[in-house]
Write an enzyme that holds these catalytic residues in place. Structure first.
Site, PDB file in Angstrom:
ATOM      1  N   CYS A 130      39.283  37.400   9.605  1.00  0.00           N
ATOM      2  CA  CYS A 130      37.872  37.667   9.892  1.00  0.00           C
ATOM      3  C   CYS A 130      37.640  37.793  11.399  1.00  0.00           C
ATOM      4  CB  CYS A 130      36.990  36.614   9.228  1.00  0.00           C
ATOM      5  SG  CYS A 130      35.268  37.126   9.100  1.00  0.00           S
ATOM      6  N   HIS A 235      38.775  36.694   3.613  1.00  0.00           N
ATOM      7  CA  HIS A 235      39.216  35.295   3.764  1.00  0.00           C
ATOM      8  C   HIS A 235      40.188  34.888   2.652  1.00  0.00           C
ATOM      9  CE1 HIS A 235      36.783  33.698   7.124  1.00  0.00           C
ATOM     10  NE2 HIS A 235      35.905  34.623   6.773  1.00  0.00           N
ATOM     11  N   GLU A 237      42.353  32.580   2.601  1.00  0.00           N
ATOM     12  CA  GLU A 237      42.530  31.117   2.498  1.00  0.00           C
ATOM     13  C   GLU A 237      41.565  30.500   1.478  1.00  0.00           C
ATOM     14  OE1 GLU A 237      40.904  32.608   4.845  1.00  0.00           O
ATOM     15  OE2 GLU A 237      39.086  31.451   5.275  1.00  0.00           O
TER      16      GLU A 237
END
Ligand code: MN
Length: 262
Positions: A130, A235, A237
């Site tokens: 990001c 994202h 994660e």
């Protein structure tokens, strides 16, 4: 006597081999945030994603001290640049701020740029996520759209700031075959999460675009020919930390090349 010598030599090997072996978990540095009396803080999803991929997370505090950053880089095998605030357009790519500009964080900007340039110069694998992916582009001479809704003209607008759980994909990206991201994810089209209003505009020299959303917004880049410096606008994660392994290959790739040494 010769036999005893050979035998003791084998013992020495047995003792020292694990130190040089590639079985050791690599240390993955994670860039942190700073402010309001809090330092060295990162959202837990980044830490959990590194654990899940078999790495040892090490959160890097915000500093502008080159010596401290250099010593920190001695201790890490790869770096993850995390998400966060908007990037100051005036300071880093010489553009006046648009009215839709969000929060900016000058201390973090400076730290992120230093860390990215030093890490890449030293040949460390680096994943930008990001803001980290946008920073990677800016650190090597690229620019950004400051605000997608007011600046990106496309045939069909796509919502890039989802009102949905963080681990849920809401818009499609088209991935370039043969790119690092394609290798990591194994699909040409996939739904990603989206929490951004800035995006890569002019690509930094020496980089290539490896994924876009259907409105043409850049969703992934990589440093051409490096095999180890890359960024994603979404994202991953958030998925991995929630036990959804659609994008865990991204972290596993980073951990594997970190393991191979730099
Ligand atoms: Mn998006």
């Amino acid at each position: 006597m010769k036999k005893i010598f050979a035998f003791s030599f084998l013992w020495l090997l047995a003792i020292y081999l694990p130190v040089f072996s590639q079985d050791q978990k690599p240390v993955i540095g994670i860039s942190s945030t700073w402010g309001n009396g809090v330092s060295t803080s990162v959202p837990s999803d980044y830490v959990e994603a590194v654990f899940a991929a078999g790495g040892v997370p090490l959160v890097i505090p915000v500093t502008h001290d080159k010596e401290i950053l250099s010593r920190t880089l001695d201790c890490v095998d790869a770096v993850i640049m995390t998400g966060g605030e908007d990037i100051d357009p005036l300071k880093w790519y010489n553009e006046e701020p648009v009215p839709a500009q969000g929060q900016i964080a000058p201390e973090r900007d400076e730290f992120d740029i230093m860390l990215i340039r030093m890490a890449v110069e030293r040949g460390k694998p680096l994943l930008g996520i990001c803001r980290g992916h946008q920073m990677l582009n800016v650190a090597f001479g690229g620019t950004l759209y400051q605000d997608i809704p007011s600046q990106v003209k496309s045939t069909g607008p796509v919502k890039h700031n989802q009102n949905a759980p963080r681990h849920y994909g809401t818009h499609t990206i088209i991935i370039e075959e043969g790119s690092l991201l394609y290798q990591q994810v194994g699909k040409k089209e996939i739904a990603v999460n989206s929490f951004h209003h800035q995006a890569v505009k002019d690509l930094a020299p020496g980089f290539k675009i490896t994924a876009r959303s259907k409105d043409g917004v850049v969703e992934a880049i990589e440093k051409t020919g490096s095999g180890k410096v890359f960024g994603v606008q979404f994202h991953p994660e958030a998925f991995t930390a929630n036990g959804i392994h659609t994008f865990t290959g991204i972290f596993e790739y980073l951990v594997n090349i970190a393991k191979q040494g730099n």
